[in-house]
Each structure stands twice: as structure tokens, then as C-alpha cells.
Design an enzyme around this catalytic site. Sequence first.
Site, short mmCIF file in Angstrom:
data_model
loop_
_atom_site.label_atom_id
_atom_site.label_comp_id
_atom_site.label_asym_id
_atom_site.label_seq_id
_atom_site.Cartn_x
_atom_site.Cartn_y
_atom_site.Cartn_z
N GLU A 16 16.86 -59.99 63.19
CA GLU A 16 16.84 -58.55 63.45
C GLU A 16 16.75 -57.76 62.15
O GLU A 16 17.64 -57.85 61.31
CB GLU A 16 18.11 -58.13 64.20
CG GLU A 16 18.17 -56.63 64.47
CD GLU A 16 19.48 -56.20 65.12
OE1 GLU A 16 19.52 -55.08 65.65
OE2 GLU A 16 20.45 -56.98 65.08
N GLU B 44 23.41 -50.99 72.69
CA GLU B 44 24.21 -51.22 71.49
C GLU B 44 24.39 -49.88 70.77
O GLU B 44 23.78 -49.62 69.75
CB GLU B 44 23.56 -52.25 70.56
CG GLU B 44 24.50 -52.70 69.45
CD GLU B 44 23.83 -53.53 68.38
OE1 GLU B 44 24.46 -54.47 67.89
OE2 GLU B 44 22.67 -53.24 68.03
#
Length: 254
Positions: free
Chosen positions: A138, A235
Site C-alpha cells: 500500500e 478506514e
Amino acid sequence: MIFSANLGFLWTELSLPDAIRAAKRAGFDAVECHWPYDTPAEQVVQALSETGLAMLGLNTNRGNTGAGDNGLSALPGREAEARAAIDQAIDYAHAIGAGKVHVMAGFASGPDAHATFVENLRYACAKAEQLDIGLLVEPLNRYDAPDYFLQTTEQAVAIIDEVSSDALHLMFDCYHVQLMEGDITNRLKSLMPRIGHIQFASVPDRGAPDHGEVDYGYIFKLLDTLGYRKPLGAEYKPGGDTDATLGWLRSVKA
């Protein structure tokens, strides 16, 4: 669309098993987390069994956070620690039935860091493939994580290509991508075959997805049009009571 609650940010005042139960009550379809290692795996399995939710994924250990670590896998000279963190994450994921592990790179730069990350990812892939677990990398934005090794989707895809494993995919966090690169619509279209998971939060404050510079109503419809059927990871930082921020979820599911 279906949604996953990231319990690294949501219901953090609760234990992980109780946060799983809270996510079920709130109407989420799945859960994910950051670093669950202080919670015995059997307690997580029990909560998942009670609720019928799947745990999508978790992160490798960051290392010594007091000394400034934020991941280990791109740090030359710390390969043993990085691989211990990879083993821990994959073993825990296997124990609770989580499908993916995000391998955190850490603060590093340069060709040695690149080579170290690639080799540690190859190590991780060899282990993960045996257990049918997927791996994610990520990119993080330079505002929240200055000097983090992985910062752009282009860099991530190049590393995925170099590692060359079917187990390894891109974590496309809309919040990070918007801050670093923008053009989320076209990036989602072009990168869809590389994406293993998608996360979201408002930009620029990383709050609930009902305000800010990204229109998530549009993004969710786009992903539906593109045929993305996996849970999208919420998130975001609620800034208080999580349940009070869930109007967006009720609206989308109405």
C-alpha cells in the site's frame, strides 16, 4: 456495494472481539484490522463465528514504534525482523481465516531499500501461497507518513511486477492516492486488475466519507459499474463515537 469496517480506526475503545460485534450491529458486511496480535486468535475466531463476518486482512507488525518504525520490510539490515513480522502476520491470518496480509515497507529510500523490499516480499509470497493467503502493498501519502518507502501506485505496480507472484496485489486506498496522485477515477479503471483491496476516507481530514473533496457516492457507483464486488474498507478516523458517523453507511444501504 458491500463494506468492511476497519477496526484499526473504528470502535477503538472496544476490545477487538467486541468491535467485531459492533460492526455487525452497525450493518457492515465484513471487518479488517491493523495489528491484532495482542488478542488471542481464538477470541477473534469466536466473534467472527458469532457474527458471521469475515476478517478480510491485517498488517504486518510495524516494529519499534517508539523508535519511529512504521514497517520493516524495506529496511536494509533488518531482514530477520521483517521476516519474523511476516511469519507472525501470515500465521495469525491463517489462524483466524483472514484472506490478506498488508506487508508494511517502513521508512526507507534508495536502491538498497527497493531490493530489500522485493526480496522480503518474495519470501512472504512463498509462505502465503502455501496457505492461500493474499498479500498487499500500500502506498502511503507523504503528509501522514513522510519518508515512507512506498508512495505511489506506479511504484507499487512496478514492485508487484518485479516480485512476480499471483499472491501479491495493490491496496488502493483512495485517501492516500488522492493526496499523492489524484485522478482516482482513471486510476481505478486502469489499475483494477492489480487491486486486491480498496479502502476509503474523506480527504483531506481522513474522516467519514460524507464530506471533503472526494465524492464517494460517485466512486461507489463507479466501482459497481466496473464490476467490483468485494467489500470496500472503511478506514477512516471517526473523531469520536463511531456509531454517530455511520449516516453514510445507512444512506448507501437504504
